[in-house]
Design a protein around this motif. Structure first.
Motif, PDB file in Angstrom:
ATOM      1  N   PRO A  44       0.826  -1.217   0.000  1.00  0.00           N
ATOM      2  CA  PRO A  44       0.000   0.000   0.000  1.00  0.00           C
ATOM      3  C   PRO A  44       0.863   1.271   0.000  1.00  0.00           C
ATOM      4  N   TRP A  45       1.894   1.281   0.817  1.00  0.00           N
ATOM      5  CA  TRP A  45       2.847   2.406   0.892  1.00  0.00           C
ATOM      6  C   TRP A  45       3.423   2.724  -0.499  1.00  0.00           C
ATOM      7  N   GLY A  46       3.890   1.702  -1.185  1.00  0.00           N
ATOM      8  CA  GLY A  46       4.477   1.900  -2.524  1.00  0.00           C
ATOM      9  C   GLY A  46       3.419   2.266  -3.556  1.00  0.00           C
ATOM     10  N   ASP A  78      19.437   2.448   4.875  1.00  0.00           N
ATOM     11  CA  ASP A  78      19.484   2.949   6.265  1.00  0.00           C
ATOM     12  C   ASP A  78      18.359   3.965   6.479  1.00  0.00           C
ATOM     13  N   GLN A  79      17.190   3.446   6.795  1.00  0.00           N
ATOM     14  CA  GLN A  79      15.978   4.261   6.756  1.00  0.00           C
ATOM     15  C   GLN A  79      15.961   5.415   7.766  1.00  0.00           C
ATOM     16  N   THR A  80      16.722   5.322   8.841  1.00  0.00           N
ATOM     17  CA  THR A  80      16.726   6.441   9.797  1.00  0.00           C
ATOM     18  C   THR A  80      17.588   7.613   9.298  1.00  0.00           C
ATOM     19  N   GLY A  96       7.329   8.905   3.515  1.00  0.00           N
ATOM     20  CA  GLY A  96       8.139   8.322   4.586  1.00  0.00           C
ATOM     21  C   GLY A  96       7.361   8.021   5.850  1.00  0.00           C
ATOM     22  N   SER A  97       7.930   7.126   6.632  1.00  0.00           N
ATOM     23  CA  SER A  97       7.316   6.712   7.892  1.00  0.00           C
ATOM     24  C   SER A  97       7.677   7.666   9.021  1.00  0.00           C
ATOM     25  N   THR A  98       6.671   7.957   9.859  1.00  0.00           N
ATOM     26  CA  THR A  98       6.902   8.812  11.028  1.00  0.00           C
ATOM     27  C   THR A  98       7.966   8.207  11.945  1.00  0.00           C
ATOM     28  N   ILE A  99       8.046   6.883  11.991  1.00  0.00           N
ATOM     29  CA  ILE A  99       9.027   6.233  12.874  1.00  0.00           C
ATOM     30  C   ILE A  99      10.440   6.526  12.368  1.00  0.00           C
ATOM     31  N   ASN A 100      10.640   6.346  11.065  1.00  0.00           N
ATOM     32  CA  ASN A 100      11.989   6.504  10.516  1.00  0.00           C
ATOM     33  C   ASN A 100      12.505   7.936  10.624  1.00  0.00           C
ATOM     34  N   TRP A 101      11.596   8.898  10.663  1.00  0.00           N
ATOM     35  CA  TRP A 101      12.015  10.305  10.718  1.00  0.00           C
ATOM     36  C   TRP A 101      12.008  10.842  12.149  1.00  0.00           C
ATOM     37  N   GLU A 151      -0.650   6.323   5.252  1.00  0.00           N
ATOM     38  CA  GLU A 151      -0.621   5.420   6.411  1.00  0.00           C
ATOM     39  C   GLU A 151       0.085   4.109   6.089  1.00  0.00           C
ATOM     40  N   ASN A 152       1.041   3.758   6.943  1.00  0.00           N
ATOM     41  CA  ASN A 152       1.622   2.417   6.859  1.00  0.00           C
ATOM     42  C   ASN A 152       0.660   1.450   7.552  1.00  0.00           C
ATOM     43  N   GLY A 153       0.196   1.812   8.743  1.00  0.00           N
ATOM     44  CA  GLY A 153      -0.851   1.018   9.368  1.00  0.00           C
ATOM     45  C   GLY A 153      -0.596   0.708  10.830  1.00  0.00           C
ATOM     46  N   TYR A 154      -1.569   0.061  11.452  1.00  0.00           N
ATOM     47  CA  TYR A 154      -1.395  -0.423  12.831  1.00  0.00           C
ATOM     48  C   TYR A 154      -0.340  -1.508  12.829  1.00  0.00           C
ATOM     49  N   ARG A 155       0.573  -1.420  13.772  1.00  0.00           N
ATOM     50  CA  ARG A 155       1.689  -2.370  13.794  1.00  0.00           C
ATOM     51  C   ARG A 155       1.358  -3.542  14.722  1.00  0.00           C
ATOM     52  N   GLN A 156       1.464  -4.727  14.175  1.00  0.00           N
ATOM     53  CA  GLN A 156       1.094  -5.950  14.891  1.00  0.00           C
ATOM     54  C   GLN A 156       2.336  -6.813  15.116  1.00  0.00           C
ATOM     55  N   LEU A 175      13.373  -9.622  19.544  1.00  0.00           N
ATOM     56  CA  LEU A 175      12.510  -8.973  18.550  1.00  0.00           C
ATOM     57  C   LEU A 175      13.242  -7.877  17.799  1.00  0.00           C
ATOM     58  N   ARG A 176      13.089  -7.900  16.494  1.00  0.00           N
ATOM     59  CA  ARG A 176      13.617  -6.791  15.692  1.00  0.00           C
ATOM     60  C   ARG A 176      12.666  -5.599  15.822  1.00  0.00           C
ATOM     61  N   VAL A 177      13.244  -4.427  16.138  1.00  0.00           N
ATOM     62  CA  VAL A 177      12.449  -3.198  16.139  1.00  0.00           C
ATOM     63  C   VAL A 177      13.121  -2.162  15.246  1.00  0.00           C
ATOM     64  N   VAL A 178      12.347  -1.122  14.887  1.00  0.00           N
ATOM     65  CA  VAL A 178      12.879  -0.042  14.056  1.00  0.00           C
ATOM     66  C   VAL A 178      13.790   0.858  14.887  1.00  0.00           C
ATOM     67  N   GLY A 179      14.484   1.745  14.214  1.00  0.00           N
ATOM     68  CA  GLY A 179      15.518   2.535  14.874  1.00  0.00           C
ATOM     69  C   GLY A 179      15.043   3.740  15.648  1.00  0.00           C
ATOM     70  N   SER A 198      17.610  -2.210  10.403  1.00  0.00           N
ATOM     71  CA  SER A 198      16.832  -1.703   9.281  1.00  0.00           C
ATOM     72  C   SER A 198      15.934  -2.813   8.754  1.00  0.00           C
ATOM     73  N   TRP A 199      14.947  -2.430   7.968  1.00  0.00           N
ATOM     74  CA  TRP A 199      14.031  -3.421   7.392  1.00  0.00           C
ATOM     75  C   TRP A 199      14.800  -4.337   6.420  1.00  0.00           C
ATOM     76  N   ALA A 200      15.791  -3.749   5.739  1.00  0.00           N
ATOM     77  CA  ALA A 200      16.608  -4.542   4.808  1.00  0.00           C
ATOM     78  C   ALA A 200      17.329  -5.673   5.561  1.00  0.00           C
ATOM     79  N   GLU A 215       7.651  -6.472  14.556  1.00  0.00           N
ATOM     80  CA  GLU A 215       6.330  -5.817  14.565  1.00  0.00           C
ATOM     81  C   GLU A 215       6.237  -4.953  13.316  1.00  0.00           C
ATOM     82  N   ASN A 216       5.130  -5.089  12.594  1.00  0.00           N
ATOM     83  CA  ASN A 216       4.891  -4.344  11.363  1.00  0.00           C
ATOM     84  C   ASN A 216       3.406  -4.416  11.026  1.00  0.00           C
ATOM     85  N   PRO A 217       2.912  -3.496  10.191  1.00  0.00           N
ATOM     86  CA  PRO A 217       1.526  -3.620   9.747  1.00  0.00           C
ATOM     87  C   PRO A 217       1.289  -4.944   9.015  1.00  0.00           C
TER      88      PRO A 217
HETATM   89  O1  X2X Z   1      11.127  -0.963   8.998  1.00  0.00           O
HETATM   90  C1  X2X Z   1       9.926  -1.153   9.148  1.00  0.00           C
HETATM   91  O2  X2X Z   1       9.480  -1.896  10.029  1.00  0.00           O
HETATM   92  C2  X2X Z   1       8.958  -0.421   8.261  1.00  0.00           C
HETATM   93  C3  X2X Z   1       9.094  -0.958   6.861  1.00  0.00           C
HETATM   94  O3  X2X Z   1       7.653  -0.608   8.696  1.00  0.00           O
HETATM   95  C4  X2X Z   1       9.290   1.036   8.324  1.00  0.00           C
HETATM   96  O4  X2X Z   1       9.932   1.572   7.473  1.00  0.00           O
HETATM   97  C5  X2X Z   1       8.875   1.798   9.528  1.00  0.00           C
END
Ligand code: X2X
Length: 344
Positions: A44-46, A78-80, A96-101, A151-156, A175-179, A198-200, A215-217
């Protein structure tokens, strides 16, 4: 005195002449504008980024030609670092995502406050209201031009080990989390062992079992086929929602005519609305097709009772209180009020 005056006038004339050609010439448009997103164009984001690019190309008759760069490839994944790269002009545009910025724009941590936004109406009350305007002001102040929300979405929460219904189930899970440090705090409070990447890097780490979960949408979980790398337990706990922001580098923005600026802004608003509808599809109400598809892949989907939900809220209350101060009490107060007054 007279001499000095004519000397100064002369200087002014020379400098005006030196400046004039530059100031008067219309800034050149680039043949292509680089637009950054973290995931691919099938998500959806793309899709939102694609809709925006297409609308802009059509409505400017090709004067503004956008190329999408998925995988945050302009900053090597490196999304952050994405926000800084937009500010510096390495990236022209982004969804862009609010989390990454949030490392660069502290107020964006608001959306990562655990259990702040109970439903979509709460998300909309923030992004489409006064709080959203204030945050756009802060993004602008940080040097980037914001145009619209998506919106990326609710993260589950997904993991490969066992079902998660209560905070104790998270104990010791890697657990992997964002930066963003807020995520480290949330998952530490829940007794898990969070690690930033990073997501990569996250996808191979999940596949090899280097981490137990993430955790991700749902759209990202499903689009990345995380069920096929052993992520067989998915808990729908709606603890945060991750809005997206459509932005343009300031110099690029200033290089466009007011007419083209208006076109790009309206196209972002239109694309944002469409993208939000796409991001929310198939997950609630009569249409649960996305969830049903995931279940068909052998995934246990867990939905919490109100009491189970409240146990997670209680376990993360200290994180909420700490970050309310870090983000700014007045902004969070305003957000809480807007949510309490939302239309449902
Ligand atoms: O890295 C993630 O988890 C992602 C793809 O949801 C974001 O860019 C915040």
């Amino acid at each position: 005195m007279k001499l000095l005056r004519s000397f100064c006038a002369g200087l002014l004339a020379i400098s005006a002449a030196a400046l004039a050609p530059q100031a008067l010439a219309a800034p050149a448009y680039k043949s292509e504008y680089k637009l950054s997103i973290v995931v691919g164009t099938s998500f959806p984001w793309g899709q939102g980024a694609t809709i925006w690019s297409d609308l802009v190309r059509e409505r400017t008759a090709g004067r503004i030609n956008i190329k999408i760069y998925p995988g945050t490839s302009l900053v090597q994944g490196d999304q952050t670092r994405e926000f800084t790269a937009i500010r510096q002009g390495v990236i022209d545009m982004a969804v862009g995502s609010t989390i990454n910025w949030s490392p660069q724009v502290r107020a964006l941590n608001l959306f990562s406050m655990p259990f702040l936004m109970p439903d979509y109406a709460a998300v909309d009350a923030l992004t489409q209201g006064e709080v959203g305007k204030q945050i756009f002001g802060l993004i602008e102040k940080a040097g980037v031009v914001p145009l619209a929300w998506g919106e990326n979405g609710y993260r589950q929460l997904s993991n490969a080990k066992h079902e998660i219904r209560k905070p104790e189930d998270l104990k010791g899970l890697k657990l992997r989390v964002v930066g963003s440090p807020l995520y480290i705090d949330t998952f530490t409070a829940l007794g898990a062992n969070p690690t930033q990447m990073s997501w990569a890097d996250a996808q191979p780490a999940l596949a090899s079992g280097a981490v137990d979960g993430q955790e991700n949408p749902v759209s990202i979980y499903n689009g990345s086929k995380l069920y096929s790398v052993g992520q067989k337990y998915l808990t729908l706990w709606n603890y945060v929602n991750d809005p997206l922001v459509f932005v343009v580098n300031r110099d690029v923005w200033n290089s466009w005519t007011p007419e083209d600026q208006a076109i790009v802004r309206q196209a972002a608003i239109d694309a944002g609305q469409q993208e939000i509808a796409i991001a929310r599809k198939g997950m609630s109400g009569a249409d649960r097709s996305l969830l049903e598809g995931i279940q068909a892949n052998g995934v246990t989907i867990t939905e919490l009772t109100p009491a189970e939900h409240d146990a997670f809220v209680a376990a993360t209350k200290s994180v909420y209180d700490k970050w309310k101060k870090q983000i700014g009490e007045s902004l969070v107060d305003e957000a809480e009020k807007a949510i309490a007054a939302r239309k449902r």
